[in-house]
Motif scaffolding. Structure first.
Motif, PDB file in Angstrom:
ATOM      1  N   ILE A  48       0.858  -0.678  -0.078  1.00 45.18           N
ATOM      2  CA  ILE A  48      -0.039  -0.145  -0.130  1.00 45.18           C
ATOM      3  C   ILE A  48       1.296   0.870  -0.027  1.00 45.18           C
ATOM      4  O   ILE A  48       0.460   2.684  -1.436  1.00 45.18           O
ATOM      5  CB  ILE A  48      -1.147  -0.091   1.094  1.00 45.18           C
ATOM      6  CG1 ILE A  48      -2.335  -0.723   0.854  1.00 45.18           C
ATOM      7  CG2 ILE A  48      -1.606   1.367   1.922  1.00 45.18           C
ATOM      8  CD1 ILE A  48      -3.092  -1.773   2.139  1.00 45.18           C
ATOM      9  N   LEU A  49       1.789   1.157   1.048  1.00 47.74           N
ATOM     10  CA  LEU A  49       3.008   2.503   0.857  1.00 47.74           C
ATOM     11  C   LEU A  49       3.662   2.794  -0.534  1.00 47.74           C
ATOM     12  O   LEU A  49       3.809   3.435  -1.072  1.00 47.74           O
ATOM     13  CB  LEU A  49       3.837   1.886   2.126  1.00 47.74           C
ATOM     14  CG  LEU A  49       3.061   2.234   3.245  1.00 47.74           C
ATOM     15  CD1 LEU A  49       4.545   2.380   4.701  1.00 47.74           C
ATOM     16  CD2 LEU A  49       2.486   4.000   4.136  1.00 47.74           C
ATOM     17  N   ALA A  50       3.914   1.133  -0.889  1.00 47.57           N
ATOM     18  CA  ALA A  50       5.081   1.921  -2.688  1.00 47.57           C
ATOM     19  C   ALA A  50       3.443   2.136  -3.301  1.00 47.57           C
ATOM     20  O   ALA A  50       3.839   3.097  -4.144  1.00 47.57           O
ATOM     21  CB  ALA A  50       5.201   0.402  -3.030  1.00 47.57           C
ATOM     22  N   VAL A  51       2.594   1.627  -3.042  1.00 49.59           N
ATOM     23  CA  VAL A  51       1.668   2.509  -4.422  1.00 49.59           C
ATOM     24  C   VAL A  51       1.070   3.230  -3.973  1.00 49.59           C
ATOM     25  O   VAL A  51       1.119   4.314  -5.057  1.00 49.59           O
ATOM     26  CB  VAL A  51      -0.130   2.041  -4.141  1.00 49.59           C
ATOM     27  CG1 VAL A  51      -1.008   2.441  -5.130  1.00 49.59           C
ATOM     28  CG2 VAL A  51       0.729  -0.024  -5.073  1.00 49.59           C
ATOM     29  N   ILE A  52       1.416   4.148  -3.047  1.00 49.66           N
ATOM     30  CA  ILE A  52       0.794   5.341  -2.347  1.00 49.66           C
ATOM     31  C   ILE A  52       2.051   6.802  -2.756  1.00 49.66           C
ATOM     32  O   ILE A  52       1.835   7.329  -3.315  1.00 49.66           O
ATOM     33  CB  ILE A  52       0.780   5.942  -1.593  1.00 49.66           C
ATOM     34  CG1 ILE A  52      -0.703   4.960  -0.994  1.00 49.66           C
ATOM     35  CG2 ILE A  52       0.602   7.054  -0.933  1.00 49.66           C
ATOM     36  CD1 ILE A  52      -0.528   5.270   0.520  1.00 49.66           C
ATOM     37  N   ALA A  53       3.194   6.232  -2.982  1.00 43.07           N
ATOM     38  CA  ALA A  53       4.282   6.378  -3.150  1.00 43.07           C
ATOM     39  C   ALA A  53       4.297   7.020  -4.839  1.00 43.07           C
ATOM     40  O   ALA A  53       4.462   7.938  -4.988  1.00 43.07           O
ATOM     41  CB  ALA A  53       5.683   6.590  -2.724  1.00 43.07           C
ATOM     42  N   LEU A  54       4.336   6.082  -5.761  1.00 41.71           N
ATOM     43  CA  LEU A  54       3.848   5.807  -7.195  1.00 41.71           C
ATOM     44  C   LEU A  54       3.157   7.165  -7.035  1.00 41.71           C
ATOM     45  O   LEU A  54       3.518   7.884  -8.000  1.00 41.71           O
ATOM     46  CB  LEU A  54       4.087   4.226  -7.230  1.00 41.71           C
ATOM     47  CG  LEU A  54       3.749   4.398  -9.101  1.00 41.71           C
ATOM     48  CD1 LEU A  54       4.911   4.885  -9.797  1.00 41.71           C
ATOM     49  CD2 LEU A  54       3.630   2.920  -9.157  1.00 41.71           C
ATOM     50  N   ALA A  55       1.988   6.609  -6.833  1.00 38.29           N
ATOM     51  CA  ALA A  55       1.137   7.616  -7.732  1.00 38.29           C
ATOM     52  C   ALA A  55       1.542   9.423  -7.501  1.00 38.29           C
ATOM     53  O   ALA A  55       1.391  10.156  -7.851  1.00 38.29           O
ATOM     54  CB  ALA A  55      -1.121   7.315  -5.884  1.00 38.29           C
TER      55      ALA A  55
END
Length: 209
Positions: A48-55
């Protein structure tokens, strides 16, 4: 103590030992299950943190929204249309002729951001005469072919662009405040916010060419 009693006692001891081992195995299984749950939750949180950072990075790099005031870039960008700016492109390559760019005039952060098209790059000479744009002495077609430039402005006399200077015009050239005027002048790379790549307005929605 006879033989029968000895056998009975041995069986009881065996049952106790068996029960103890079973309890130990159960605790081990419970710890293993709990460890797997912790590991699963940790992976889930990390994803989830990786997706948020990518977004966030995608939005930061490609999602800056700018309103193009007026109709200077029509029909590529409609009057008062909103566009998205790619702020990564010019960290990878230099701006080139034909690019539609967003920039802050003269680096004045209190001024409205502008959107125009690059028609000449560093080292080029620019002149407007008889209603036509000349780059390096060669007549150059505007994005809207057939338009005659009514006001040459400062480009009435030949302008040579410096090492970090770009000459920009609006596609709707006769309704545009651009590099022909001192208020804008030659645009430097430092003044550029990035490359305009997408129009958000319903009319003209899609990539900006």
């Amino acid at each position: 103590m006879n033989k029968r009693q000895i056998i009975r006692m041995a069986r009881q001891v065996g049952k106790k030992i068996g029960t103890g081992r079973s309890g130990l195995n159960f605790r081990r299984r419970r710890r293993k299950i709990q460890g797997e749950k912790v590991r699963y939750v940790s992976i889930w949180i990390a994803e989830i943190l990786a997706v948020i950072a990518l977004a966030f990075l995608v939005t930061l790099g490609y999602g800056k929204r700018i309103s193009c005031s007026g109709e200077s870039m029509a029909p590529a960008v409609v009057e008062n249309g909103s566009v998205l700016v790619d702020r990564v492109a010019y960290h990878i390559r230099s701006p080139k002729k034909g690019d539609v760019v967003a920039f802050t005039p003269k680096g004045n952060t209190s001024a409205n951001d502008n959107v125009k098209r690059i028609v000449a790059v560093p080292g080029d000479t620019v002149q407007i005469k008889s209603g036509r744009l000349y780059v390096n002495g060669t007549a150059t077609n505007l994005k809207q072919t057939g338009l005659s430039i009514k006001d040459a402005g400062r480009a009435e006399t030949e302008i040579t662009l410096g090492d970090d200077e770009y000459f920009v015009l609006g596609d709707n050239v006769n309704n545009s405040e651009d590099s022909r005027y001192e208020s804008i002048g030659n645009v430097t790379r430092k003044e550029m916010i990035g490359k305009v790549w997408f129009c958000l307005s319903l009319k003209g929605f899609g990539p900006v060419n």
